[in-house]
Design an enzyme around this catalytic site. Sequence first.
Site, PDB file in Angstrom:
ATOM      1  N   SER A 275       0.839  -1.195   0.000  1.00 21.79           N
ATOM      2  CA  SER A 275       0.000   0.000   0.000  1.00 21.79           C
ATOM      3  C   SER A 275       0.876   1.248   0.000  1.00 21.79           C
ATOM      4  O   SER A 275       2.100   1.167   0.063  1.00 21.79           O
ATOM      5  CB  SER A 275      -0.903  -0.020   1.236  1.00 21.79           C
ATOM      6  OG  SER A 275      -0.108   0.063   2.406  1.00 21.79           O
ATOM      7  N   TYR A 276       0.220   2.394  -0.010  1.00 23.11           N
ATOM      8  CA  TYR A 276       0.931   3.675  -0.069  1.00 23.11           C
ATOM      9  C   TYR A 276       1.924   3.807   1.087  1.00 23.11           C
ATOM     10  O   TYR A 276       1.551   3.630   2.254  1.00 23.11           O
ATOM     11  CB  TYR A 276      -0.100   4.800  -0.005  1.00 23.11           C
ATOM     12  CG  TYR A 276       0.467   6.144  -0.348  1.00 23.11           C
ATOM     13  CD1 TYR A 276       0.910   6.408  -1.628  1.00 23.11           C
ATOM     14  CD2 TYR A 276       0.581   7.132   0.617  1.00 23.11           C
ATOM     15  CE1 TYR A 276       1.445   7.643  -1.955  1.00 23.11           C
ATOM     16  CE2 TYR A 276       1.106   8.373   0.309  1.00 23.11           C
ATOM     17  CZ  TYR A 276       1.539   8.609  -0.986  1.00 23.11           C
ATOM     18  OH  TYR A 276       2.068   9.826  -1.290  1.00 23.11           O
ATOM     19  N   PRO A 277       3.186   4.073   0.758  1.00 18.75           N
ATOM     20  CA  PRO A 277       4.207   4.001   1.812  1.00 18.75           C
ATOM     21  C   PRO A 277       4.397   5.262   2.650  1.00 18.75           C
ATOM     22  O   PRO A 277       5.252   5.289   3.518  1.00 18.75           O
ATOM     23  CB  PRO A 277       5.489   3.693   1.020  1.00 18.75           C
ATOM     24  CG  PRO A 277       5.263   4.338  -0.308  1.00 18.75           C
ATOM     25  CD  PRO A 277       3.779   4.305  -0.569  1.00 18.75           C
ATOM     26  N   ARG A 278       3.633   6.314   2.366  1.00 18.75           N
ATOM     27  CA  ARG A 278       3.784   7.537   3.156  1.00 18.75           C
ATOM     28  C   ARG A 278       2.535   7.740   4.000  1.00 18.75           C
ATOM     29  O   ARG A 278       1.543   8.268   3.553  1.00 18.75           O
ATOM     30  CB  ARG A 278       4.033   8.727   2.239  1.00 18.75           C
ATOM     31  CG  ARG A 278       5.393   8.678   1.561  1.00 18.75           C
ATOM     32  CD  ARG A 278       5.628   9.891   0.686  1.00 18.75           C
ATOM     33  NE  ARG A 278       5.022   9.725  -0.623  1.00 18.75           N
ATOM     34  CZ  ARG A 278       5.665   9.304  -1.703  1.00 18.75           C
ATOM     35  NH1 ARG A 278       6.954   9.001  -1.631  1.00 18.75           N
ATOM     36  NH2 ARG A 278       5.049   9.194  -2.843  1.00 18.75           N
TER      37      ARG A 278
END
Length: 724
Positions: A275-278
């Site tokens: 998933s989105y890493p930030r």
Amino acid sequence: MTSVLGHITTAEFPPEYKKWDYPPPDRLFDAPVNVVVAADKKKVAENIEKQARYVNALCIWTDCDREGEHIGYEICEAARKGNQTLDIKRAKFSNIERAHIINASKNLINLDHKQVNAVASRIELDLRIGYAFTRFLTTSLRTLGGPFQSLLLSYGSCQFPTLGFVVDRYFRVRNFKPEPFWGINVSHKREGIDVNFNWARHRLFDRASVIILYERCLLAKKAKVTKVQEKPTKKWKPLPLTTVELQKMATSFLRMTGQQAMETAEGLYNKGFISYPRTETDRFDPGMNLRALVQKQTQSQAWGDFAQNLVDGGFQQPRQGRNDDKAHPPIHPITFATPSALNDQEKKIYEFVTRRFLACCSEDAKGVATDVDILYGEESFHAHGVVVLEQNYLEVYVYEKWTGSVQLPKFTVGEVFEPTEALMTEGKTAPPNYLTEADLIALMDANGIGTDATMAEHIQKIQERDYVRTVPRTNRASEGANDSEGGQPARGGRGGRPTRGGRGGRGGRGGGTTANGRGGLMEFIPTQLGVALIEGFDRMNFETSLSKPYLRKEMELKMKAICEGRTTKEVVLDESIQQYRHVFMQSQQKLSVLKTHASRAIGNQHSNPTDHPQRRATNPPYSECAQEEGTPIIEESGLVGNTGKEKEETIGLFRKESMPVAFVLANIPIHVSLTLSASTYDSSSHAPRPHRAPNVLSENAPYSTTWGNSYGSWGAVVMLYHSG
DNA sequence: GCAAGGTC
């Protein structure tokens, strides 16, 4: 439906401010700031404008955080250019589950202009301050000649405090004065097990006292068991994964830099594997189908069996952390990735993300803790043992171990025995280590420096500028600045008091996750240039320190105030620009101070800084406690935490019974009442573990006092000890 | 040549 890629616009000065020497940098505080479409976003803006012509309504689906709100506004502006009568709405969503998205579509809201204005203020301030100070620094130190002729000396509201952390720790290590201490170690062999009893007084800094107490023990000959307690204990599974935690783990255990970890994670995200890493979120939305994600991992050679066990009934809902950025879920695997589809770095990050996720979905590790107290003469001693009964999440989460699992033999309350051995031990206090990248990220996080997406960049930046370098961690024992516990008995899992300095890596605490003994761990050390800049600025500007996290924190608070309607963008800009202009003027007036420090850096630019023993005698570093008068009582102080984020750090370890009432760290006094109890912070579970230190003073002692620090946020656990 | 924030 169309898209953007982050901010569309950028803030810049008009072309007549392009030159570095004229108009002079201080003019940048009131020069016009133009908001224009960024050069690489022209097509994005054109697309929005064009599409807007064909429609009568626009719905914005950018991230639901502050920056996302501002990007939404940028989209608005681009769209209005093409269609002035456009009906514009915004969807509020925090994940992309079907039901959630449908619900968001049915409940459209308006853009929040307060948030937009908060971000607009940040953008403008960062631009003005960064450009003004960078030009000022670079051009005014150029006259020193030598390397300064070609150096680019940048200032930024994030890079300077980051550098400040590194410099601070460096001097805390360098200026550390070891102090000898003495203790008593009792051990007893039974059932083939050597049991170590730790002295309730831990250690004293007065040798004569220890000798007397020790002799009394010997005279008594026999020890008496006063308490035996056995109770279940557990080691908590980790929280769902955030960006900050990913970087801390990657830099500590995967031999990567934060930057590499982020690049790799982004690659995995773009390929659809994770998933989105930030994200700052450490709690999963209860509606998310986590079991389905676990199911996808059953085909793995390495952790498939573990995943299968979860599917077959072992599944437990993850813990809920306290942070939710309302924009992204915690980092988790989206689909199974065959190892052959990944390169080496991707494999490491993917494996970590997946093991972490599976650990989150399993059960805490369980064990039994045994505590035995004895009275030996008049002195109390304590033994602690843990037996691990169920590894549970630890089976898959290989980055943690539950050591300290010492089984204690049988003791009975009231029994009397003659200890096998009682020794008087000697040791000396040890300095903290230099900062690792994980420490640095933790400090930035606690002090609000940068965002999840930018922290690694700031760290990279100060290396690019040659303000700091990294060197492999060496065993400094050989320098004689050592060490250590001397003959002190090894601490058990529970006694993990941070006696060894702020010990950023939390090595040795909480058992198991220690970074000790592994190669490849890098430490951050400032260059002479970095030291000169921090020193110079600290000496030039008295009330407002640019090297400390205070100003960035203040900006954060002001943004929040705008969002909550307590102030406006105009007021904040006005106040802040005035404040920074003042600091700027002061810096100009006291330029010679900076120059003196900077010229020291010339010549041996590429060696490590030498000792500056008198550093900041009147201006203690951000996280250090200074006593008002008398001899220093602080043995060591660690990092500063943030109560709002469930971070408790020991910031001071005191060893005198009488304490001065006031400590001054910087300019904001914060009233706190010190509770005289101690706790160790378990970095793996993020759970404060209450722990009464053995000879802590009375809990009701009237030590309400005034503390100041430079942030406005903090969370301290203060430990007070008798000196005997 | 300069900031920090978003993104690929």
